[in-house]
Design a protein around this motif. Structure first.
Motif, PDB file in Angstrom:
ATOM      1  N   ALA A 380      -6.009 -28.174 -71.102  1.00  0.00           N
ATOM      2  CA  ALA A 380      -5.007 -27.111 -71.005  1.00  0.00           C
ATOM      3  C   ALA A 380      -5.626 -25.777 -71.402  1.00  0.00           C
ATOM      4  CB  ALA A 380      -3.811 -27.422 -71.898  1.00  0.00           C
ATOM      5  N   ILE A 381      -5.190 -24.729 -70.716  1.00  0.00           N
ATOM      6  CA  ILE A 381      -5.571 -23.359 -71.062  1.00  0.00           C
ATOM      7  C   ILE A 381      -4.294 -22.613 -71.431  1.00  0.00           C
ATOM      8  CG2 ILE A 381      -6.589 -21.192 -70.270  1.00  0.00           C
ATOM      9  CD1 ILE A 381      -8.360 -22.732 -68.420  1.00  0.00           C
ATOM     10  N   TYR A 382      -4.259 -22.094 -72.633  1.00  0.00           N
ATOM     11  CA  TYR A 382      -3.108 -21.338 -73.125  1.00  0.00           C
ATOM     12  C   TYR A 382      -3.483 -19.866 -73.253  1.00  0.00           C
ATOM     13  CZ  TYR A 382      -2.048 -26.108 -74.720  1.00  0.00           C
ATOM     14  OH  TYR A 382      -1.858 -27.465 -74.797  1.00  0.00           O
ATOM     15  N   TRP A 383      -2.467 -19.017 -73.361  1.00  0.00           N
ATOM     16  CA  TRP A 383      -2.718 -17.590 -73.565  1.00  0.00           C
ATOM     17  C   TRP A 383      -1.678 -16.998 -74.510  1.00  0.00           C
ATOM     18  CZ3 TRP A 383       0.859 -13.830 -71.955  1.00  0.00           C
ATOM     19  CH2 TRP A 383       1.865 -14.291 -71.090  1.00  0.00           C
ATOM     20  N   VAL A 384      -2.059 -15.915 -75.144  1.00  0.00           N
ATOM     21  CA  VAL A 384      -1.193 -15.227 -76.096  1.00  0.00           C
ATOM     22  C   VAL A 384      -1.430 -13.733 -75.959  1.00  0.00           C
ATOM     23  CG1 VAL A 384      -2.875 -15.286 -77.963  1.00  0.00           C
ATOM     24  CG2 VAL A 384      -0.452 -15.182 -78.519  1.00  0.00           C
ATOM     25  N   ILE A 385      -0.401 -12.922 -76.253  1.00  0.00           N
ATOM     26  CA  ILE A 385      -0.540 -11.463 -76.240  1.00  0.00           C
ATOM     27  C   ILE A 385      -1.186 -11.047 -77.560  1.00  0.00           C
ATOM     28  CG2 ILE A 385       0.651  -9.256 -76.041  1.00  0.00           C
ATOM     29  CD1 ILE A 385       2.882 -10.668 -74.558  1.00  0.00           C
ATOM     30  N   ALA A 386      -2.418 -10.582 -77.499  1.00  0.00           N
ATOM     31  CA  ALA A 386      -3.150 -10.249 -78.719  1.00  0.00           C
ATOM     32  C   ALA A 386      -2.614  -8.999 -79.402  1.00  0.00           C
ATOM     33  CB  ALA A 386      -4.634 -10.057 -78.402  1.00  0.00           C
ATOM     34  N   ASN A 387      -1.816  -8.174 -78.686  1.00  0.00           N
ATOM     35  CA  ASN A 387      -1.259  -6.962 -79.283  1.00  0.00           C
ATOM     36  C   ASN A 387      -0.148  -7.254 -80.277  1.00  0.00           C
ATOM     37  OD1 ASN A 387      -2.148  -6.417 -76.336  1.00  0.00           O
ATOM     38  ND2 ASN A 387      -2.247  -4.404 -77.286  1.00  0.00           N
ATOM     39  N   LEU A 388       0.423  -8.451 -80.227  1.00  0.00           N
ATOM     40  CA  LEU A 388       1.496  -8.791 -81.158  1.00  0.00           C
ATOM     41  C   LEU A 388       0.949  -8.887 -82.577  1.00  0.00           C
ATOM     42  CD1 LEU A 388       3.401 -11.582 -79.198  1.00  0.00           C
ATOM     43  CD2 LEU A 388       4.188  -9.249 -79.615  1.00  0.00           C
ATOM     44  N   PRO A 389       1.739  -8.513 -83.575  1.00  0.00           N
ATOM     45  CA  PRO A 389       1.312  -8.718 -84.962  1.00  0.00           C
ATOM     46  C   PRO A 389       1.036 -10.189 -85.242  1.00  0.00           C
ATOM     47  CG  PRO A 389       3.216  -7.247 -84.859  1.00  0.00           C
ATOM     48  CD  PRO A 389       3.013  -7.785 -83.479  1.00  0.00           C
ATOM     49  N   VAL A 390       0.213 -10.452 -86.228  1.00  0.00           N
ATOM     50  CA  VAL A 390      -0.243 -11.817 -86.490  1.00  0.00           C
ATOM     51  C   VAL A 390       0.915 -12.758 -86.781  1.00  0.00           C
ATOM     52  CG1 VAL A 390      -1.644 -13.233 -88.030  1.00  0.00           C
ATOM     53  CG2 VAL A 390      -2.463 -10.980 -87.330  1.00  0.00           C
ATOM     54  N   LYS A 391       1.922 -12.298 -87.518  1.00  0.00           N
ATOM     55  CA  LYS A 391       3.019 -13.187 -87.908  1.00  0.00           C
ATOM     56  C   LYS A 391       3.841 -13.635 -86.707  1.00  0.00           C
ATOM     57  CE  LYS A 391       6.158  -9.382 -89.082  1.00  0.00           C
ATOM     58  NZ  LYS A 391       7.034  -8.821 -90.153  1.00  0.00           N
ATOM     59  N   TYR A 392       3.841 -12.865 -85.624  1.00  0.00           N
ATOM     60  CA  TYR A 392       4.527 -13.275 -84.406  1.00  0.00           C
ATOM     61  C   TYR A 392       3.591 -14.037 -83.475  1.00  0.00           C
ATOM     62  CZ  TYR A 392       7.832  -9.754 -86.047  1.00  0.00           C
ATOM     63  OH  TYR A 392       8.694  -9.018 -86.811  1.00  0.00           O
TER      64      TYR A 392
END
Length: 536
Positions: A380-392
């Motif tokens: 699986a390849i996942y992705w995340v918005i790196a601009n979000l603060p770490v806690k989110y």
């Protein structure tokens, strides 16, 4: 803003006090008349205190997303006009500033003008640090239409002691409000069923059983309503013919929210629920790609750009993305403090950009014998918005699936073929970007980093995936004999660089018989991205 009670002459300048006025032990409740919404631009009336409280929470959501209830803000340089937050409006002005257009400060009694984005934001932070949308100039704010005088008088005329009906007749414009409420209840019910399947992992069979049971309960509720109506009419000696009673009970049946889960309702079956989810909740369907048709080899890709566009058009998400992250010199707090980010020409430009982080991992499903069998192992390849603060960013709800395939197919067909649809979307994000209606402009972006375990990183980067080979490390050029004779510490071995990696690739292209050179066996699949910094 002045808040005025629609049922008496009470008024105040505080929203909290007017709500307390409605919710306190007040004569409006004792005379049991319909309660109007406290907002001037809202003409809805409610029978109970609880219904009014639920409705006021909806207005609270509008306040948090727009920053100013009852107002929209417009741009003096284009036709943009919407209810947005202060950060979103400043981001929209940034579009004009980056085009070297002169923008005037939107706050009251300020004549500052600039066509430089950094100067404008610096002025805003220095001179207006605590200003909100309420401090905007009058020519920028657009007030929504308030109730007309005739409607206000009409609502006041229904505030008599003996009033016990909706303050509009059956043919008035207030009738669709009941349909709106019914639609909201139906959407909440559909949302509950969707969460049961997607979040609580309730099976489709169990969900259908629950739906059937709730429908039977709804039928009993309708029968109870009919009995209650007849009983109340008899107690008050109301001489109403049977046809009228039938019409009243049928009206109750028609607004019963559980009627939507009947066999003929829009949520009665799994197929109908799926269609409803697509229409109302904007479900993004995964796309199946065929690798080998005779062998039935396929993989699934969830479109990243469509998902990203829906996320960034949500007020709560775009506000977190636009938050300024402060970093101290010499301190490494996030990936934005590293050299890969600072050397990226796209992400460090003046325009607002989006940074994505990819994560690759294999996992085993449906195998009681353990992970060593690898019969049902998936990649699986996942992705995340790196601009979000770490806690989110660290919560599971912020991590999205991009690609899913069998692990054995990554070795048979290679990552190059599997990530083709993902790379197309990422290249489009780099070159053209995605349009964000809340900002009135397009935002570009790229991948900032790719994280994985050692095996996934070697497979994705083009290194040899076996750790029993001579050149087994992707960070340095140490061999198996070197680590036996030398101490493994800093500066003991020559580190790999972009130049050495490209040189190894050139040797591979020159000699087709070579399977690997210095542990490198092929290109990294992410090198097709112009702005992607090579490094795993």
């Amino acid at each position: 803003m002045k808040w005025t009670c629609k049922l008496c002459t009470f008024f105040c300048g505080n929203r909290k006090r007017i709500i307390e006025h409605y919710q306190s032990s007040h004569r409006h409740y004792r005379r049991n008349c319909p309660l109007p919404c406290i907002y001037k631009d809202c003409a809805q009336y409610f029978r109970s205190k609880k219904s009014l409280q639920v409705h006021l929470r909806d207005h609270g959501l509008i306040e948090r997303s727009s920053g100013l209830v009852g107002f929209k803000v417009k741009c003096l340089l284009c036709d943009f006009e919407d209810a947005v937050s202060l950060k979103q409006y400043i981001a929209h002005l940034g579009k004009h500033l980056r085009n070297r257009e002169t923008v005037t400060c939107p706050f009251n009694h300020c004549l500052f003008k600039s066509n430089v984005f950094s100067s404008f934001t610096s002025h805003k932070s220095r001179c207006h640090p605590h200003c909100t949308l309420k401090d905007f100039k009058k020519e920028i704010t657009v007030q929504e239409c308030e109730l007309s005088e005739s409607e206000t008088a009409k609502s006041e005329s229904h505030g008599t002691e003996n009033d016990f009906h909706v303050p509009f007749d059956d043919n008035s414009d207030n009738e669709p409000e009941y349909h709106d409420t019914t639609d909201k209840i139906q959407e909440r019910l559909a949302s509950l069923l969707l969460r049961m399947q997607a979040v609580l992992h309730v099976s489709k069979f169990a969900t259908q059983e629950i739906v059937s049971e709730f429908h039977d309960i709804g039928v009993l509720i309708c029968e109870l309503n009919e009995y209650t109506v007849k009983k109340v009419l008899r107690q008050h000696s109301c001489n109403i013919d049977e046809n009228t009673v039938t019409l009243v009970t049928e009206a109750f049946h028609s607004i019963n929210p559980l009627s939507s889960i009947s066999q003929s309702g829009c949520l009665g079956s799994d197929q109908k629920r799926l269609s409803y989810f697509r229409e109302k909740f904007g479900v993004i369907d995964p796309v199946e790609y065929v690798l080998d048709s005779p062998l039935k080899k396929t993989f699934v890709y969830v479109p990243v750009l469509k998902t990203l566009q829906k996320l960034l058009n949500r007020g709560d998400v775009i506000d977190k993305v636009l938050e300024d992250t402060e970093s101290l010199p010499g301190h490494y707090k996030t990936t934005f403090d590293g050299s890969y980010f600072k050397e990226n020409p796209l992400l460090t430009g003046e325009d607002q950009t989006i940074s994505l982080g990819l994560y690759i991992d294999d996992f085993e499903v449906c195998n009681p014998l353990g992970t060593s069998r690898k019969k049902h192992k998936l990649c699986a390849i996942y992705w995340v918005i790196a601009n979000l603060p770490v806690k989110y960013r660290s919560s599971l709800s912020s991590i999205y699936l991009a690609l899913l395939c069998k692990s054995v197919d990554t070795k048979t067909f290679g990552f190059d073929r599997l990530v083709e649809p993902l790379l197309r979307d990422l290249q489009l994000l780099e070159n053209e970007g995605i349009y964000i209606s809340r900002l009135g402009t397009s935002i570009r972006g790229t991948v900032l980093y790719v994280s994985s375990d050692n095996l996934g990183a070697h497979a994705f980067s083009g290194f040899q995936e076996s750790f029993n080979v001579d050149k087994f490390c992707r960070f340095c050029s140490a061999s198996r004999s070197d680590i036996q004779s030398c101490s493994v510490q800093r500066n003991s071995f020559l580190l790999r660089t972009k130049e050495s990696f490209n040189e190894n690739l050139s040797r591979l292209r020159e000699n087709e018989h070579l399977k690997s050179v210095e542990g490198v066996k092929r290109d990294c699949v992410m090198l097709f991205l112009k702005m992607m910094t090579h490094g795993l």
